[in-house]
Design a protein around this motif. Structure first.
Motif, mmCIF file in Angstrom:
data_model
loop_
_atom_site.group_PDB
_atom_site.id
_atom_site.type_symbol
_atom_site.label_atom_id
_atom_site.label_comp_id
_atom_site.label_asym_id
_atom_site.label_seq_id
_atom_site.Cartn_x
_atom_site.Cartn_y
_atom_site.Cartn_z
ATOM 1 N N SER B 59 23.749 1.843 58.908
ATOM 2 C CA SER B 59 24.469 0.573 59.053
ATOM 3 C C SER B 59 25.277 0.511 60.344
ATOM 4 N N ALA B 151 20.100 -12.250 56.369
ATOM 5 C CA ALA B 151 20.729 -11.112 55.692
ATOM 6 C C ALA B 151 22.233 -11.316 55.560
ATOM 7 N N THR B 155 24.443 -11.683 52.239
ATOM 8 C CA THR B 155 25.584 -10.791 51.987
ATOM 9 C C THR B 155 26.804 -11.615 51.560
ATOM 10 N N TYR B 216 25.806 -5.094 43.352
ATOM 11 C CA TYR B 216 24.834 -5.991 44.010
ATOM 12 C C TYR B 216 25.391 -6.602 45.302
ATOM 13 N N ASN B 220 25.338 -3.222 53.103
ATOM 14 C CA ASN B 220 24.445 -2.243 53.690
ATOM 15 C C ASN B 220 23.034 -2.299 53.064
ATOM 16 N N TYR B 221 22.983 -2.421 51.720
ATOM 17 C CA TYR B 221 21.704 -2.515 50.999
ATOM 18 C C TYR B 221 21.002 -3.821 51.355
ATOM 19 N N ILE B 222 21.785 -4.917 51.352
ATOM 20 C CA ILE B 222 21.191 -6.236 51.613
ATOM 21 C C ILE B 222 20.622 -6.295 53.034
ATOM 22 N N ALA B 224 19.575 -3.823 54.841
ATOM 23 C CA ALA B 224 18.413 -2.941 54.980
ATOM 24 C C ALA B 224 17.183 -3.481 54.259
ATOM 25 N N ASN B 225 17.401 -4.156 53.141
ATOM 26 C CA ASN B 225 16.269 -4.607 52.307
ATOM 27 C C ASN B 225 15.983 -6.102 52.383
ATOM 28 N N GLY B 226 16.847 -6.811 53.035
ATOM 29 C CA GLY B 226 16.626 -8.259 53.184
ATOM 30 C C GLY B 226 16.786 -9.026 51.876
ATOM 31 N N HIS B 229 19.868 -6.762 45.199
ATOM 32 C CA HIS B 229 19.214 -5.981 44.140
ATOM 33 C C HIS B 229 19.138 -6.849 42.873
#
Lengths: 291, 258
Positions: B59, B151, B155, B216, B220-222, B224-226, B229
């Motif tokens: 990130s 993204a 977020t 959720y 950082n997750y969003i 990276a994964n677009g 969750h």
């Protein structure tokens, strides 16, 4: 139609007492006094009628509507004045009155202005800066500005000076003359005696008596005062016996012939027999002997 | 909608101060990005030192990852505390300040009161997130950096939903608590954050992300994964709806204290 009708209305607060099987009827158009000391259950009854709390048992109707199922319809036609009105801090009086009117979806500006003028209430002041008496006036205007059919007033004169109390009752009498019902909860007995046509006395959550103020005042009891009595009379139906120097006084609710015979037996210098006032009736019901 | 507008007025100062502070802090953290690029490289080399807080080494390597991580850092826990305060106060404050009797002796149904207060809570969450997003966009323009707008928008959306979930849980608490409601609300926000940190410690505790709303809303997750969750989000939405429904039911039946 009854403005208020309760049948076996009960509210339990766990260990604390609420009200027990209260059955009461207030006719529409009546000026009704609801009497009892602090903690007797007056406010609990009012809070039930307004839907702020739910009954444990029994039922009640206000203006023919069920207090549980038709709460909103009831509140639209009721003006409520709590004993200690709390308002939103930081609001000006004018904003608060406008908010109250908006919650009722009514334009009450004209009536609010008239009431504020009569009660000498400054609408530009912030409500949290007002004295207790002026906060009470705000509560009065909120309760009256939409011209409801039923006024439920809980200790309405606490905090008001005598002149304002007079002005307030003048307003209530006008509304009563126009056909509105007034339900006045109070422990100020002279105001109940002066303005109410009917009254009920509540003690420890139970209704003791409900009748016209006139009948409650007599209630078959007389205030008997003796001076120079040779001895204390012994009669059934004697209550609230008090001595003061050479005079003694008591409430008597028995047979008149028996009273006269006993007075003749004990011998006395002077006697007066009068109707007791509402305070005495109230005290009678609130003394152990009265139970 | 008198209750709604009254609530907006009542919350005005808190919303303005908190939104300005959150948006301002986000803006500052984005404006210093050009000065930090070289240091971010060395932070990235430290590996997953900050993983418990939802920050990964990756990130720090691009602006989108940095931006999304800063959203989580700044308006994640800060926004959750704000949402908790707004949510828990909505209903409980009426009883605490003894104004419930005034409000509920007017011909407004309790359901209506709950609805209008809930809308005011949602509006407060919208203001905080929109103000932060607006100032974030302005800051990016000032430093001439371009992030993946999809993204970043996701977020912010995830954080808005997270704030709404925290607010809903606290709204429910406020429907039956009057005293101690604020402590319960703040405890909820901090508790959810602690759960999130624990969830990031090992694989075995990862399931906690289904419970905490921070699960959720991990920028950082969003980034990276677009996307958000889906599993964590579904549980979060279910908790939100359940809390709102429960608040309606409880407030309809509750005895209003004097």
């Amino acid at each position: 139609m009854d403005a208020i009708r309760t049948e076996g209305l009960t509210k339990n607060y766990g260990r604390a007492r609420g009200i027990t099987e209260l059955s009461l009827a207030v006719e529409e158009g009546d000026f009704f006094g609801f009497i009892g000391p602090n903690g007797a259950g007056k406010s609990t009854t009012i809070r039930l009628l307004l839907g702020l709390i739910s009954p444990t048992a029994g039922r009640a109707e206000v203006l023919g509507k069920d207090i549980v199922r038709e709460r909103n319809a009831i509140l639209a036609e009721v003006g409520y004045l709590p004993s200690e009105a709390a308002f939103y801090g930081g609001m000006r009086v004018s904003e608060l009155l406008e908010y109250s009117a908006k919650l009722r979806r009514k334009d009450c500006r004209g009536e609010a202005a008239r009431l504020c003028e009569r009660l000498q209430l400054d609408v530009t002041r912030k409500v949290n800066e007002l004295s207790l008496g002026n906060r009470k006036k705000v509560g009065i205007v909120c309760a009256l500005q939409h011209r409801p059919r039923l006024y439920i007033l809980d200790e309405p004169t606490s905090g008001l000076d005598p002149l304002m109390q007079e002005a307030f009752f003048e307003l209530l009498c006008e509304r009563s003359a126009e056909g509105a019902t007034v339900f006045l909860s109070s422990h100020v007995l002279p105001e109940v005696a002066r303005y109410c046509r009917r009254a009920a006395i509540i003690k420890e959550g139970r209704l003791l008596v409900c009748d016209s103020v006139e009948k409650l005042g007599s209630e078959g009891y007389k205030r008997v005062t003796l001076r120079g009595a040779g001895e204390t009379p012994r009669l059934e139906g004697m209550r609230d016996l008090r001595y003061d120097g050479d005079s003694l006084t008591f409430l008597y609710g028995g047979d008149a012939a028996a009273l006269i015979a006993e007075l003749a037996r004990v011998g006395l210098r002077d006697v007066t027999i009068t109707e007791p006032d509402l305070s005495e009736v109230f005290m009678h019901y609130y003394t152990k002997e009265g139970e | 909608m008198p209750v709604f507008f009254r609530e907006l007025k009542r919350n005005k100062l808190l919303v303005i101060i908190w939104s300005a502070a959150s948006a301002g802090m986000l803006a500052v953290s984005l404006l210093i990005y050009p000065l930090m690029v070289s240091q971010l490289q060395s932070l990235a080399e430290m590996g997953d030192t900050f993983s418990a807080m939802g920050l990964s080494a990756q990130s720090f390597l691009d602006y989108t990852g940095y931006y999304a991580s800063e959203i989580s850092s700044v308006i994640g826990i800060g926004g959750a505390i704000f949402a908790a305060l707004i949510g828990v106060n909505a209903l409980s404050r009426e009883e605490k300040e003894h104004t419930a009797e005034f409000l509920l002796t007017h011909p407004v149904s309790r359901a209506r009161v709950v609805l209008e207060k809930l809308l005011a809570v949602l509006a407060a969450c919208v203001v905080l997130n929109v103000a932060s997003a607006a100032l974030g966009a302005a800051s990016s323009a000032v430093i001439g950096e371009k992030a993946d707008s999809g993204a970043i928008a996701l977020t912010f959306l995830a954080h808005f939903i997270m704030h709404v979930e925290v607010a809903s849980i606290c709204f429910l608490l406020g429907s039956f608590l009057s005293r101690g409601a604020i402590a319960a609300g703040l405890g909820t926000a901090f508790g959810a954050y602690v759960l999130y940190i624990v969830a990031n410690v090992t694989e075995k505790t990862r399931f906690l992300k289904y419970v905490t709303p921070f699960g959720y809303a991990e920028g950082n997750y969003i980034a990276a994964n677009g996307g958000i969750h889906g599993g964590y989000l579904a549980v979060g939405l279910a908790i939100t709806v359940a809390c709102i429904v429960a608040a309606f039911v409880i407030y309809q039946k509750k005895d209003i204290k004097n």
